[in-house]
Design an enzyme around this catalytic site. Structure first.
Site, short mmCIF file in Angstrom:
data_model
loop_
_atom_site.label_atom_id
_atom_site.label_comp_id
_atom_site.label_asym_id
_atom_site.label_seq_id
_atom_site.Cartn_x
_atom_site.Cartn_y
_atom_site.Cartn_z
N ASP A 1 -37.67 7.74 0.63
CA ASP A 1 -37.94 6.49 -0.07
C ASP A 1 -39.45 6.29 -0.30
O ASP A 1 -40.25 6.43 0.63
CB ASP A 1 -37.39 5.32 0.74
CG ASP A 1 -37.41 4.01 -0.02
OD1 ASP A 1 -37.11 4.02 -1.23
OD2 ASP A 1 -37.74 2.97 0.58
N GLU B 1 -32.36 6.60 5.69
CA GLU B 1 -33.57 6.37 4.90
C GLU B 1 -34.80 6.76 5.70
O GLU B 1 -34.96 6.38 6.86
CB GLU B 1 -33.64 4.90 4.51
CG GLU B 1 -34.90 4.52 3.73
CD GLU B 1 -34.95 3.03 3.43
OE1 GLU B 1 -34.29 2.60 2.48
OE2 GLU B 1 -35.65 2.30 4.17
N ARG C 1 -15.68 -10.80 -28.90
CA ARG C 1 -16.89 -10.99 -28.10
C ARG C 1 -16.79 -10.36 -26.73
O ARG C 1 -17.76 -9.79 -26.21
CB ARG C 1 -17.21 -12.49 -27.99
CG ARG C 1 -18.42 -12.84 -27.16
CD ARG C 1 -19.62 -11.95 -27.41
NE ARG C 1 -19.98 -11.81 -28.83
CZ ARG C 1 -20.78 -10.86 -29.29
NH1 ARG C 1 -21.27 -9.94 -28.47
NH2 ARG C 1 -21.07 -10.79 -30.57
N LYS D 1 -30.47 2.13 6.71
CA LYS D 1 -31.69 1.72 6.04
C LYS D 1 -32.70 1.14 7.03
O LYS D 1 -32.42 1.06 8.23
CB LYS D 1 -31.36 0.74 4.92
CG LYS D 1 -30.53 1.38 3.80
CD LYS D 1 -30.15 0.40 2.73
CE LYS D 1 -31.35 -0.06 1.92
NZ LYS D 1 -31.92 1.03 1.09
N LYS E 1 -27.29 -2.19 -7.19
CA LYS E 1 -27.94 -3.27 -7.94
C LYS E 1 -27.24 -3.45 -9.28
O LYS E 1 -27.81 -3.23 -10.36
CB LYS E 1 -29.42 -2.96 -8.11
CG LYS E 1 -30.17 -2.91 -6.79
CD LYS E 1 -31.61 -2.46 -6.97
CE LYS E 1 -32.31 -2.35 -5.61
NZ LYS E 1 -33.70 -1.86 -5.74
#
Length: 370
Positions: free
Chosen positions: A286, A259, A161, A226, A194
């Site tokens: 972006d 960004e 598994r 960012k 992510k």
């Protein structure tokens, strides 16, 4: 971040003696080199059986200064074994029964995780023999038998598994990455941060196997300026100036990305770079891909930004990236296209590992007669 710890083992040993597995691959060592006991499996090593497959893997995992891949495997095995080991195997399968099991693709896709599967089988029982008929990154069709594992039946079932969980997730990531990479050319596909917690290296390894490239591994290997950094610093120019001063003070040479969300912000970046010595290497564009009511996308702003930058820096498109839009985005001339969906919305590729029932029955009958 510190290496992920293994779960503590209880004092009882339910089956046989314990064996210890040293770290042997320099690329996978953490800063905390140590021996990992296979105590959580409660399975004895069985000397004298054939060795594991040693065929070279075409794609190595990304290098990370602290990530402990063997400890991640041990943790996955530990959550399955708990404090008793596999009670189903203990109850039904004699310890000396041998078996042969076959990997079968239950859907079309790109296979990934073969290198990791070898590590898991070795960590469970080094005497298991694994034979692969395909390599990481190969395309497989539904019904294809692409590998076999031979040895102690208990060991195979204990590993089953965990091996499949990793391989199915990695193969799903690799399959989508391959499709998006092919559509995006000449741009390169990147994943993001992510990823599933604790599986950062595994997810990013799968992206490489699928033909993509890795974005930053974490917070340590790239400066990414960012929107929140820009807001707190008081604007793009202030943020970039602070980064340049910090890197010079710390004598660091690492990539720097900023960004941008509008053409005006791109112009601000280019103005700063023209007037100052800067460590900037890449500009993120972006959400410059604008969805249209008919399901198409407008990439005109993205294309204008790429032309404005004119090769002075790498460019990265982000936002509204899907398998349906990535081709049009790639045609704008952007260097990279990043997609969080590669890892945060992965659809696992269905794979099974089936024991040869006829062979197992023959062995079982012999064992019972004895």
């Amino acid at each position: 971040m510190p290496a992920i710890p293994t779960a503590p083992a209880p004092a009882a040993v339910l089956l046989g003696r314990r064996h210890r597995l040293p770290f042997s691959s320099p690329s996978l060592r953490s800063n905390h080199q140590r021996l990992l006991p296979a105590r959580l499996l409660r399975l004895p090593a069985r000397p004298g059986a054939a060795p594991m497959s040693t065929e070279a893997r075409p794609v190595a995992p990304p290098a990370h200064p602290t990530y402990d891949l063997r400890a991640v495997i041990a943790l996955a095995l530990s959550e399955d074994a708990g404090d008793r080991g596999d009670v189903s195997c203990l109850a039904t399968i004699p310890s000396d029964v041998e078996a042969e099991a076959t990997f079968i693709a239950k859907a079309d896709g790109v296979i990934a995780g073969i290198g990791l599967a070898d590590m898991i089988f070795n960590q469970v029982d080094p005497s298991l023999k694994v034979e692969w008929f395909e390599s990481d990154g190969n395309y497989v069709h539904k019904g294809l038998q692409f590998g076999k594992v031979y040895g102690c039946a208990r060991s195979i079932i204990v590993a089953e598994r965990v091996v499949l969980n990793f391989m199915q997730r990695m193969s799903g990531i690799a399959t989508l990455t391959k499709a998006m990479s092919d559509a995006a050319r000449p741009a390169s596909i990147l994943e993001t941060r992510k990823t599933a917690p604790g599986l950062r290296l595994v997810d990013k390894w799968a992206v490489l196997i699928g033909g993509g490239k890795n974005h930053r591994l974490g917070l340590f290997d790239m400066v990414m300026i960012k929107d929140n950094h820009i807001s707190v610093a008081g604007g793009i120019a202030n943020a970039m100036r602070s980064v340049d001063q910090f890197l010079e003070k710390e004598k660091l040479t690492i990539p720097v990305e900023v960004e941008t969300r509008t053409i005006e912000e791109v112009k601000d970046v280019l103005k700063y770079a023209a007037e100052n010595k800067t460590s900037l290497t890449r500009i993120m564009l972006d959400n410059m891909v604008v969805p249209l009511p008919n399901g198409d996308v407008d990439v005109s702003m993205l294309k204008d930004a790429v032309q404005l930058i004119n090769g002075k820096f790498e460019t990265e498109a982000s936002g509204n990236v899907t398998i349906d839009t990535v081709k049009k985005i790639g045609e704008t001339g952007v260097t990279y296209i990043s997609s969080g969906a590669l890892t945060h919305s992965v659809k696992a590729l269905d794979i099974s590992l089936k024991i040869d029932t006829e062979l197992a029955l023959q062995v079982g009958r012999r064992t019972n007669r004895a």
